[in-house]
Motif scaffolding. Structure first.
Motif, PDB file in Angstrom:
ATOM      1  N   ALA A 183      30.961  34.020  84.640  1.00 14.32           N
ATOM      2  CA  ALA A 183      30.366  33.598  85.802  1.00 14.32           C
ATOM      3  C   ALA A 183      29.263  32.677  85.540  1.00 14.32           C
ATOM      4  O   ALA A 183      28.764  32.124  86.623  1.00 14.32           O
ATOM      5  N   GLY A 184      28.751  32.556  84.340  1.00 12.28           N
ATOM      6  CA  GLY A 184      27.395  31.833  83.932  1.00 12.28           C
ATOM      7  C   GLY A 184      26.246  32.300  84.489  1.00 12.28           C
ATOM      8  O   GLY A 184      26.158  33.521  84.780  1.00 12.28           O
ATOM      9  N   GLY A 185      25.238  31.514  84.399  1.00 11.03           N
ATOM     10  CA  GLY A 185      23.823  32.311  84.988  1.00 11.03           C
ATOM     11  C   GLY A 185      23.793  32.141  86.587  1.00 11.03           C
ATOM     12  O   GLY A 185      24.807  31.826  87.091  1.00 11.03           O
ATOM     13  N   HIS A 186      22.536  32.660  86.782  1.00 15.46           N
ATOM     14  CA  HIS A 186      22.357  32.654  88.297  1.00 15.46           C
ATOM     15  C   HIS A 186      22.541  30.955  88.895  1.00 15.46           C
ATOM     16  O   HIS A 186      21.992  29.940  88.047  1.00 15.46           O
ATOM     17  N   TRP A 187      22.872  31.089  89.969  1.00 14.33           N
ATOM     18  CA  TRP A 187      23.267  29.796  90.659  1.00 14.33           C
ATOM     19  C   TRP A 187      21.731  29.229  90.967  1.00 14.33           C
ATOM     20  O   TRP A 187      20.938  29.998  91.849  1.00 14.33           O
ATOM     21  N   ASN A 188      21.460  28.214  90.532  1.00 11.33           N
ATOM     22  CA  ASN A 188      20.074  27.842  90.591  1.00 11.33           C
ATOM     23  C   ASN A 188      20.134  26.124  90.812  1.00 11.33           C
ATOM     24  O   ASN A 188      19.585  25.442  89.831  1.00 11.33           O
ATOM     25  N   PRO A 189      20.466  25.622  91.804  1.00  8.13           N
ATOM     26  CA  PRO A 189      20.747  23.989  92.107  1.00  8.13           C
ATOM     27  C   PRO A 189      19.505  23.343  92.068  1.00  8.13           C
ATOM     28  O   PRO A 189      19.282  22.228  91.995  1.00  8.13           O
ATOM     29  N   THR A 190      18.112  24.091  92.387  1.00 10.19           N
ATOM     30  CA  THR A 190      17.107  23.372  92.486  1.00 10.19           C
ATOM     31  C   THR A 190      16.153  23.549  91.337  1.00 10.19           C
ATOM     32  O   THR A 190      14.997  23.189  91.412  1.00 10.19           O
ATOM     33  N   GLN A 191      16.641  24.273  90.223  1.00 12.20           N
ATOM     34  CA  GLN A 191      15.759  24.440  89.091  1.00 12.20           C
ATOM     35  C   GLN A 191      14.829  25.022  89.051  1.00 12.20           C
ATOM     36  O   GLN A 191      13.681  24.620  88.450  1.00 12.20           O
ATOM     37  N   ASP A 192      14.682  26.137  90.018  1.00 12.51           N
ATOM     38  CA  ASP A 192      13.327  26.961  90.159  1.00 12.51           C
ATOM     39  C   ASP A 192      13.387  28.281  89.200  1.00 12.51           C
ATOM     40  O   ASP A 192      14.324  28.443  88.691  1.00 12.51           O
ATOM     41  N   LYS A 249       7.701  32.467  96.810  1.00 11.09           N
ATOM     42  CA  LYS A 249       7.319  31.220  96.017  1.00 11.09           C
ATOM     43  C   LYS A 249       8.309  31.239  94.845  1.00 11.09           C
ATOM     44  O   LYS A 249       8.071  32.336  93.888  1.00 11.09           O
ATOM     45  N   GLY A 250       8.943  30.355  94.451  1.00 10.97           N
ATOM     46  CA  GLY A 250       9.854  30.132  93.131  1.00 10.97           C
ATOM     47  C   GLY A 250      10.897  31.360  93.031  1.00 10.97           C
ATOM     48  O   GLY A 250      10.631  32.560  92.788  1.00 10.97           O
ATOM     49  N   PHE A 251      12.211  30.972  93.456  1.00  9.21           N
ATOM     50  CA  PHE A 251      12.973  31.735  93.456  1.00  9.21           C
ATOM     51  C   PHE A 251      14.472  30.945  93.295  1.00  9.21           C
ATOM     52  O   PHE A 251      14.585  29.704  93.713  1.00  9.21           O
ATOM     53  N   HIS A 252      15.721  31.378  92.708  1.00 14.13           N
ATOM     54  CA  HIS A 252      16.870  30.655  92.858  1.00 14.13           C
ATOM     55  C   HIS A 252      17.722  31.091  94.080  1.00 14.13           C
ATOM     56  O   HIS A 252      17.351  32.156  94.701  1.00 14.13           O
ATOM     57  N   LYS A 253      18.505  30.008  94.318  1.00 16.72           N
ATOM     58  CA  LYS A 253      19.312  30.131  95.672  1.00 16.72           C
ATOM     59  C   LYS A 253      20.113  31.556  95.342  1.00 16.72           C
ATOM     60  O   LYS A 253      20.888  32.075  96.137  1.00 16.72           O
ATOM     61  N   GLY A 254      20.482  31.822  94.151  1.00 18.18           N
ATOM     62  CA  GLY A 254      21.487  32.952  93.990  1.00 18.18           C
ATOM     63  C   GLY A 254      20.491  34.331  93.751  1.00 18.18           C
ATOM     64  O   GLY A 254      20.949  35.295  93.360  1.00 18.18           O
ATOM     65  N   ASN A 269      31.264  25.962 102.430  1.00 19.65           N
ATOM     66  CA  ASN A 269      32.209  24.689 102.107  1.00 19.65           C
ATOM     67  C   ASN A 269      31.536  23.435 102.629  1.00 19.65           C
ATOM     68  O   ASN A 269      32.208  22.571 103.278  1.00 19.65           O
ATOM     69  N   CYS A 270      30.300  23.304 102.782  1.00 21.74           N
ATOM     70  CA  CYS A 270      29.711  21.951 103.038  1.00 21.74           C
ATOM     71  C   CYS A 270      29.441  21.153 102.035  1.00 21.74           C
ATOM     72  O   CYS A 270      30.038  21.572 100.681  1.00 21.74           O
ATOM     73  N   GLU A 271      29.133  20.001 102.256  1.00 18.42           N
ATOM     74  CA  GLU A 271      29.047  18.980 101.096  1.00 18.42           C
ATOM     75  C   GLU A 271      27.608  19.132 100.447  1.00 18.42           C
ATOM     76  O   GLU A 271      27.384  18.234  99.340  1.00 18.42           O
ATOM     77  N   ASP A 272      26.948  19.959 100.696  1.00 20.77           N
ATOM     78  CA  ASP A 272      25.365  19.666 100.303  1.00 20.77           C
ATOM     79  C   ASP A 272      25.398  20.994  98.915  1.00 20.77           C
ATOM     80  O   ASP A 272      25.395  22.112  99.136  1.00 20.77           O
ATOM     81  N   GLU A 273      25.760  20.582  97.893  1.00 24.63           N
ATOM     82  CA  GLU A 273      26.122  21.373  96.570  1.00 24.63           C
ATOM     83  C   GLU A 273      24.457  22.147  96.489  1.00 24.63           C
ATOM     84  O   GLU A 273      24.655  23.193  95.428  1.00 24.63           O
ATOM     85  N   THR A 274      23.353  21.647  96.959  1.00 26.70           N
ATOM     86  CA  THR A 274      22.258  22.801  96.750  1.00 26.70           C
ATOM     87  C   THR A 274      22.369  23.936  97.761  1.00 26.70           C
ATOM     88  O   THR A 274      21.457  24.636  97.509  1.00 26.70           O
ATOM     89  N   LYS A 275      23.418  23.967  98.626  1.00 31.03           N
ATOM     90  CA  LYS A 275      23.581  25.062  99.452  1.00 31.03           C
ATOM     91  C   LYS A 275      24.908  25.713  99.563  1.00 31.03           C
ATOM     92  O   LYS A 275      25.160  26.778  99.904  1.00 31.03           O
ATOM     93  N   ASN A 276      25.868  25.042  99.158  1.00 33.62           N
ATOM     94  CA  ASN A 276      27.208  25.534  99.317  1.00 33.62           C
ATOM     95  C   ASN A 276      27.668  26.648  98.341  1.00 33.62           C
ATOM     96  O   ASN A 276      27.681  26.472  96.901  1.00 33.62           O
ATOM     97  N   ILE A 277      28.078  27.859  98.976  1.00 35.22           N
ATOM     98  CA  ILE A 277      28.249  28.953  97.930  1.00 35.22           C
ATOM     99  C   ILE A 277      29.684  28.961  97.484  1.00 35.22           C
ATOM    100  O   ILE A 277      29.892  29.747  96.631  1.00 35.22           O
ATOM    101  N   VAL A 278      30.493  28.497  98.198  1.00 36.45           N
ATOM    102  CA  VAL A 278      31.983  28.589  97.903  1.00 36.45           C
ATOM    103  C   VAL A 278      32.321  27.967  96.376  1.00 36.45           C
ATOM    104  O   VAL A 278      31.719  27.071  95.846  1.00 36.45           O
ATOM    105  N   GLY A 279      33.077  28.916  95.697  1.00 32.47           N
ATOM    106  CA  GLY A 279      33.291  28.414  94.134  1.00 32.47           C
ATOM    107  C   GLY A 279      32.234  28.856  93.377  1.00 32.47           C
ATOM    108  O   GLY A 279      32.448  28.724  92.112  1.00 32.47           O
ATOM    109  N   LYS A 280      31.290  29.752  94.038  1.00 28.04           N
ATOM    110  CA  LYS A 280      30.226  30.566  92.823  1.00 28.04           C
ATOM    111  C   LYS A 280      30.851  31.992  92.994  1.00 28.04           C
ATOM    112  O   LYS A 280      32.090  32.481  93.426  1.00 28.04           O
ATOM    113  N   SER A 281      29.976  32.987  92.447  1.00 32.16           N
ATOM    114  CA  SER A 281      30.507  34.294  92.045  1.00 32.16           C
ATOM    115  C   SER A 281      29.392  35.193  92.398  1.00 32.16           C
ATOM    116  O   SER A 281      28.201  34.900  92.477  1.00 32.16           O
TER     117      SER A 281
END
Length: 189
Positions: free
Chosen positions: A98-107, A115-120, A145-157
């Protein structure tokens, strides 16, 4: 009788040709926006690292807000970290796929919506004496399922951890083994 038939046809024609409903204020005329339908994604959580964890985490988006409902069982009583991880792959016995925490904004890792948290970084859930835990979260920071990859949770775990997330240790809160995992999948409707 003939007049009745003509009047009836006119009434049907008039009713069938109505324009869309409009709201009117003193100077402007605007059409009423259609109600947005909801969209759902689900993660079926299965046991990892020799645990007995199972359950479902459901995400429903409506009007730009995602509501997450987690219902899990087979946990040891007490707190357990729950996170969204970057890969929708739970094939490894220890859920390392599953890899690491989902963190598309590198926080930095941290507490949800502080202040300071991953989207996951969802946080912790509390299992009762029977090993059952539920958690509900509502946010506009995710989408389904939106086009914004910094928000889209589909395909994550979704990953459930053995221990509590301390909300500060980098990069993942020192939450211990991964004891449950499920890919977030868009539901067909």
């Amino acid at each position: 009788m003939k007049n009745f038939f003509i009047v009836t046809l006119l009434c049907v024609a008039l009713v069938g040709c109505k324009e869309p409903v409009k709201q009117t204020d003193t100077n402007n005329e605007t059409e009423v926006a259609p109600v947005e339908k909801s969209i759902t994604a689900t993660a079926l959580v299965s046991a990892k690292s020799n645990s007995a964890v199972s359950g479902t985490v459901t995400f429903t988006e409506s009007n730009g807000i995602v509501v997450m409902n987690a219902n899990l069982s087979g946990l040891t009583p007490g707190p357990h970290a729950i996170h969204i991880h970057e890969n929708g792959d739970c094939s490894a016995d220890d859920a390392s796929s599953a890899g690491g925490h989902w963190n598309p904004t590198q926080d930095d890792h941290g507490a949800w919506e502080h202040k300071g948290f991953h989207k996951g970084d969802i946080g912790n859930l509390q299992a009762d004496e029977n090993g059952i835990a539920t958690l509900t979260l509502e946010t506009d920071l995710w989408c389904i399922n939106c086009e914004d990859e910094t928000k889209n949770i589909v395909g994550k775990s979704i990953v459930i951890h053995k221990d509590v997330d301390d909300m500060k240790s980098q990069p993942s809160g020192n939450a211990g083994d991964r004891i449950g995992c499920g890919e977030i999948v868009l539901e067909d409707k």
